[in-house]
Write an enzyme that holds these catalytic residues in place. Sequence first.
Site, short mmCIF file in Angstrom:
data_model
loop_
_atom_site.label_atom_id
_atom_site.label_comp_id
_atom_site.label_asym_id
_atom_site.label_seq_id
_atom_site.Cartn_x
_atom_site.Cartn_y
_atom_site.Cartn_z
N LYS A 41 21.40 -6.35 34.97
CA LYS A 41 22.28 -5.34 34.36
C LYS A 41 23.40 -5.98 33.54
CE LYS A 41 19.45 -2.62 36.06
NZ LYS A 41 18.44 -1.99 35.19
N GLU A 54 32.80 -2.55 36.76
CA GLU A 54 32.97 -1.67 35.61
C GLU A 54 34.12 -0.72 35.90
OE1 GLU A 54 29.53 0.66 34.64
OE2 GLU A 54 28.51 -0.99 33.64
N HIS A 101 22.51 10.15 43.83
CA HIS A 101 21.91 9.26 42.83
C HIS A 101 20.43 9.51 42.57
CE1 HIS A 101 25.66 7.29 42.49
NE2 HIS A 101 25.63 6.73 43.69
N ARG A 142 10.47 1.53 31.38
CA ARG A 142 9.26 2.20 31.85
C ARG A 142 9.23 3.63 31.30
NH1 ARG A 142 13.23 2.87 35.90
NH2 ARG A 142 13.71 5.08 36.11
C1 MV4 Z 1 29.03 4.88 36.79
C2 MV4 Z 1 29.81 6.03 37.03
C3 MV4 Z 1 31.10 6.03 36.58
N1 MV4 Z 1 31.60 4.96 35.96
N2 MV4 Z 1 29.57 3.85 36.15
C4 MV4 Z 1 25.19 6.07 39.29
C5 MV4 Z 1 23.77 5.81 38.93
C6 MV4 Z 1 23.78 4.63 38.02
N3 MV4 Z 1 22.74 4.72 37.03
C7 MV4 Z 1 25.13 4.65 37.43
N4 MV4 Z 1 25.92 5.59 38.18
C8 MV4 Z 1 27.20 5.80 37.83
N5 MV4 Z 1 27.76 4.79 37.17
C9 MV4 Z 1 30.82 3.89 35.75
N6 MV4 Z 1 31.35 2.83 35.13
C10 MV4 Z 1 29.22 7.09 37.70
C11 MV4 Z 1 27.92 6.98 38.12
C12 MV4 Z 1 27.41 8.11 38.84
C13 MV4 Z 1 26.37 8.87 38.38
C14 MV4 Z 1 25.72 8.55 37.21
C15 MV4 Z 1 24.68 9.31 36.77
C16 MV4 Z 1 24.29 10.43 37.50
C17 MV4 Z 1 24.91 10.75 38.68
C18 MV4 Z 1 25.94 9.97 39.13
C19 MV4 Z 1 26.57 10.33 40.31
C20 MV4 Z 1 27.61 9.57 40.75
C21 MV4 Z 1 28.02 8.45 40.03
#
Ligand code: MV4
Length: 519
Positions: free
Chosen positions: A114, A201, A236, A293
Amino acid sequence: MKILIANRGEIAVRIIRACREMGLPTVAVYSDCDRDARHVREADQAFHIGPSEAVKSYLRIDAIVDAAKRAGADAVHPGYGFLAENAAFARACAGAGLTFIGPSADAIALMGSKTAAREAAISAGVPVVPGTERPLDERVSDDEIATMAEAIGYPLVVKAVAGGGGKGMRTVDDRASLSGAIRTARSEAGSAFGNSAIYLERRLVRPRHIEIQLLGDRHGTVIPFVERECSIQRRHQKVVEESPSIAVTPELRRRIATAAAAVARAVNYSNAGTIEFLLDENGAFYFLEMNTRLQVEHPVTEVVTSIDLVQWQIRIARGEKLTIDPERALTPHGHAIECRIYAEDPDHGFLPSPGLIRGLRPAAGPGVRDDGGVSAGYTVPVFYDSMIAKLVTWGESRGHAVRRMSRALREYEVLGIQTTIPFFLWLMRQPDYIEGRYDTTYLDRLLAGRNGQSFSELTEADEELASMAAALDTYLRSSAPSGGAGLHRERSGLNGASGAGHYGRPSWKHAARREALRE
Ligand code: MV4
């Protein structure tokens, strides 16, 4: 070209459909508990690859490559999950003279890190969330990390370098909780991915999760598609996806799509891939990660663009050039919504509900697509992800697609196991969902505030139907000769008495349904 499908369930069935339309023979693989699975019956050939546990079957690179050679297959489609993002599998296929229907092993490996993915985005001039660029392994001390954290600014998230999809992710509000989050994130990442490196992050508050599907051919052309909105997640796990997003204007769509294509071109990407972004309240977007994918939610993109992504994956792997009109890929026709139907009990904390499917009637009719993976008589195993179908509806507007989804969910019948259908029926009635007022924190907050009510409560229409049926039943009982008209005879099939009770609903409701469905 003969294609082996290194997967099971609905995605194997989806790939078989694409192959059949292209006149290509298919080979399924299966584990012990999948002997009678739908994908095995629908493929032209099937090979047993091992016991039910995924590590002994669907994750066995050697067994799958061996089955492909025995079958005389030319190519392998990995689907999603299992070995789909495993660079060693892509290399093993190439080494055995098999075409891997996906990106290069190098692209999989690069985007699997990542931090390397963030670097690729930065080099392509695409905004990333402020954070650390280098993987932070055990040699980097907490004090050094605390200094980096100060520079980025709180609140933060600690993420696993080898992670993705929120696995091993920890939120941190201040210096006091930083060391604990680093320790647990490293330990989780170490056991889940065999790599304990982490990165930081800045945490965005209440972002939306927007992603861009793209296709790249082997001649340097990359085509981005209209966005998918994936903010409706539970712990998630995505549960509902849509295309387009109501938060994205045509102008913003062009900017996000251009950014996504720039990242893909920067890594010479070919085949299907998806770039994930977070979108904040001000309309600013940030690169998050790339999935190398085909994704679970690809059907919503297919529905609003009328482009078959799986067929294009195969054509690209054969070396064909992309001939899709870029404007068509970027312009949604109407609106599509997908609900992931799981064999889980929403009234008991979404606990898995494996077991025998005693009856199955998927929804159909105008604007409905059922990407199912099971059939009646199949026993949903405990060994794998419990998604049994994806229900997709299309409408001219978002409102139309939502109303169609409610209609289709009421039509959908699964007997013998619990499913998430009652939960989706409830979600489709939530005012904030109907208005599109949600972000990535919406569903977990909504569920936390429900404190244990049943999702299977009756809708007004059900009650009306029940009283009508009860009245009709009373009338007919009073006039029919005893043992005569057969109104109460046992019926086989989905609406028969044998199915009653499996929803855990009162039997008068089944009587009502039975009466209502009689011609
Ligand atoms: C984040 C975020 C807020 N800020 N990164 C969770 C899944 C992963 N793909 C990334 N995620 C997140 N990353 C930063 N810098 C909040 C989430 C996140 C989230 C993202 C997508 C869909 C649902 C979520 C639920 C909680 C947190």
